[in-house]
Design a protein around this motif. Structure first.
Motif, PDB file in Angstrom:
ATOM      1  N   TYR A  97      27.297  45.911  39.131  1.00  0.00           N
ATOM      2  CA  TYR A  97      26.747  47.143  38.428  1.00  0.00           C
ATOM      3  C   TYR A  97      26.915  47.095  36.643  1.00  0.00           C
ATOM      4  N   GLN A  98      26.272  47.795  36.167  1.00  0.00           N
ATOM      5  CA  GLN A  98      26.664  47.692  34.345  1.00  0.00           C
ATOM      6  C   GLN A  98      27.880  48.322  34.205  1.00  0.00           C
ATOM      7  N   ARG A  99      28.199  49.162  34.866  1.00  0.00           N
ATOM      8  CA  ARG A  99      29.774  49.812  34.964  1.00  0.00           C
ATOM      9  C   ARG A  99      30.407  49.040  35.978  1.00  0.00           C
ATOM     10  N   SER A 100      31.614  48.375  35.586  1.00  0.00           N
ATOM     11  CA  SER A 100      32.307  47.600  36.379  1.00  0.00           C
ATOM     12  C   SER A 100      33.086  48.341  37.269  1.00  0.00           C
ATOM     13  N   THR A 101      33.118  47.712  38.686  1.00  0.00           N
ATOM     14  CA  THR A 101      33.993  48.475  39.802  1.00  0.00           C
ATOM     15  C   THR A 101      35.137  47.768  39.824  1.00  0.00           C
ATOM     16  N   ILE A 102      35.583  47.022  38.738  1.00  0.00           N
ATOM     17  CA  ILE A 102      37.067  46.387  38.776  1.00  0.00           C
ATOM     18  C   ILE A 102      37.939  47.413  38.675  1.00  0.00           C
ATOM     19  N   ILE A 103      39.162  47.589  39.186  1.00  0.00           N
ATOM     20  CA  ILE A 103      40.041  48.447  39.083  1.00  0.00           C
ATOM     21  C   ILE A 103      40.914  47.766  37.819  1.00  0.00           C
ATOM     22  N   PRO A 104      41.074  48.487  36.708  1.00  0.00           N
ATOM     23  CA  PRO A 104      41.721  47.883  35.493  1.00  0.00           C
ATOM     24  C   PRO A 104      43.108  47.583  35.582  1.00  0.00           C
ATOM     25  N   ASP A 105      43.825  48.569  36.308  1.00  0.00           N
ATOM     26  CA  ASP A 105      45.471  48.565  36.104  1.00  0.00           C
ATOM     27  C   ASP A 105      45.926  47.439  37.229  1.00  0.00           C
ATOM     28  N   LEU A 106      44.912  46.979  38.177  1.00  0.00           N
ATOM     29  CA  LEU A 106      45.458  45.768  39.060  1.00  0.00           C
ATOM     30  C   LEU A 106      45.107  44.386  38.570  1.00  0.00           C
ATOM     31  N   SER A 107      45.902  43.392  38.879  1.00  0.00           N
ATOM     32  CA  SER A 107      45.631  42.151  38.521  1.00  0.00           C
ATOM     33  C   SER A 107      44.348  41.653  39.345  1.00  0.00           C
TER      34      SER A 107
END
Length: 507
Positions: A97-107
């Motif tokens: 998606y245009q808005r990332s689903t990656i969790i920023p505080d995880l590696s």
């Protein structure tokens, strides 16, 4: 009338994904009306249409998040799994998606194997997880380290990590939703190169973008929706840009108009004067003056410093040196409130993170910066608020159920109109627009830019900060930044290739 142009027999193979006669209703709203699409394996298929055409609803159907009321979805000729079987869906299709689903505080490793850290064992062995993650990244040529914290990744690398995560689950059909919205020209080229490489490895893409040129650069096939219905499917090479816009809008539109002739302007003392503005590492020695009624473009690539300049002018960043003057007022550096009181209004770079409060209504969002217009002694009159909101809805043709509708229920283009309406609510002396038509359809783009010209004609000075050529066509002049410096000043009449070459540092 639905049309279908045959795809070349040389590439006509059994579809990897088929959505047949899909209808979806939300209450009285028909979001999809008997649409269909077939995606051929190993190709990139574009899905185009204005906001509200049904693209997002189809993505929800294709990814198993929404069940159609009628019709069916199949993968490689077999019926789609039940909605409850999420793993089965993830092994067939994924959406970046245009808005990332990656969790920023995880590696990166933790994001790649989220909820799968055991790797088929009962105990999480982090060394094994990191090794598996790095092997996955290397296999799909993603140039990041598995131990990197996700928030330190560029937008480009986050997207590649999301693609790798999807591929690790077995999916070979990837939906890309506005993947280039936050990328500069060089990053877009790298992304397209990766897409082509993955195509050669058997990965199939559905590409959704409002940037029509990108569709012609990366896609082989295209399907157009309009008003929740299928309009046309064709090989990209057989559909001209003018015909594409006509299919999207239902009206003949020419994209070949040259940049406009000079606008006479209102003239007079500059309403915005920027002198020797600088922020180390971002831009330096920047001078800029905008007269009343003048629209000035500020263009450049992602690392040019143009967005940082705009955010410094509006008070989101504090300058290390230089000054910003609005008529006879010098607002306090680094203060959005001071800039607003001086007469500067702005449309931010990202409407989701900076432009809207999704839980609030259209009326509340539109009037957020002008409480003094809504009543006396700190009391807000709902009737005054709704009156101002209705004026904005009419002026910008905001498609909504009225002032009280929550903005998160609007399409992207109409959300962007709400952001512009809030900027205009303060009757600004200077209007700063940062990528004003990002993620909006052709018709909404025309409406937004038409309103900007109307506002300029009343005497407001306008700064349009963008790398989108269409955003800049109506500017009285365009400044191009490269590596923090203004290197070109284009008067009206510039050509697309000339401007793009300058933004890429090629001129």
């Amino acid at each position: 009338m639905t049309q279908a142009l045959p795809i070349d027999d040389a590439v006509a193979t059994a579809p990897l994904v088929t959505a047949h006669d899909i209808t979806k209703r939300f209450g009285t709203t028909v979001a999809l009306d008997g649409v269909h699409i077939e995606v051929t394996p190993g190709r990139t298929h574009a899905l185009a249409g204005r906001n509200g055409a049904g693209k997002s609803t189809l993505v929800s159907v294709l990814t198993g998040l929404t069940a159609p009321d009628e019709g069916r979805v199949s993968f490689a000729g077999k019926p789609a799994p039940p909605l409850s079987d999420r793993e089965a869906w993830r092994s067939r299709v994924a959406c970046v998606y245009q808005r990332s689903t990656i969790i920023p505080d995880l590696s990166v490793a933790e994001n790649l194997f989220l909820n799968r850290q055991q790797l088929d064992g009962s105990i999480i062995r982090w060394g094994r997880v990191r090794r598996a993650a790095q092997e996955l990244l290397d296999t799909w040529s993603v140039p990041v380290d598995a131990d990197t914290v996700a928030r330190d990744l560029t937008v480009e690398h986050r997207q590649l990590v999301e693609i790798a995560r999807s591929l690790s689950r077995g999916a070979r059909f990837i939906i890309l939703d506005e993947p280039t919205a936050k990328l500069d020209g060089a990053a877009i080229k790298r992304l397209f190169s990766r897409i082509r490489d993955l195509q050669e490895q058997g990965v199939t893409f559905l590409f959704i973008s409002h940037h029509l040129d990108e569709t012609y650069e990366i896609c082989q096939d295209i399907t157009v929706f309009r008003d929740a219905r299928h309009v046309i499917t064709a090989p990209v090479a057989e559909l001209s840009k003018d015909d594409l816009v006509t299919a999207m809008t239902g009206e003949a539109v020419s994209l070949n108009a040259a940049a406009r002739s000079p606008h006479p302007g209102i003239g007079g003392t500059p309403v915005l004067t920027v002198t020797d503005l600088q922020r180390p590492g971002e831009f330096s020695d920047l001078d800029l003056a905008i007269g009343p009624g003048e629209i000035v473009g500020l263009a450049g690539g992602g690392a040019s410093g143009k967005v940082e300049v705009a955010e410094t002018i509006v008070g989101l960043r504090k300058a290390a040196g230089g000054s910003v003057r609005v008529c006879d007022t010098v607002p306090r550096p680094g203060s959005v409130r001071a800039a607003l009181h001086a007469g500067i209004a702005f449309v931010p770079h990202d409407r989701h993170d900076e432009g809207l409060i999704p839980e609030m209504s259209v009326a509340d969002n539109v009037t957020l910066t002008v409480p003094e217009k809504l009543g006396r002694f700190g009391r807000i009159s709902r009737s005054l608020r709704d009156h101002l909101a209705r004026k904005a809805i009419d002026q910008l043709d905001i498609k909504s159920d009225g002032p009280l509708q929550d903005v998160d229920g609007l399409s992207g283009g109409n959300q962007q109109k709400v952001v512009l309406a809030r900027a205009l609510a303060s009757a600004p002396t200077v209007l700063v627009l940062i990528t004003p038509t990002a993620g909006v359809d052709v018709r909404s783009k025309a409406t937004l830019l038409g309103v900007v010209r109307d506002i300029a004609d009343t005497g407001t000075g306008v700064l349009v900060v963008s790398d989108e050529v269409d955003d800049l066509r109506d500017c009285d002049r365009v400044l191009v930044m490269v590596h923090g410096h203004v290197v070109h000043n284009f008067p009206p009449g510039w050509g697309d290739n000339e401007l793009v070459a300058a933004m890429e540092g090629l001129r």
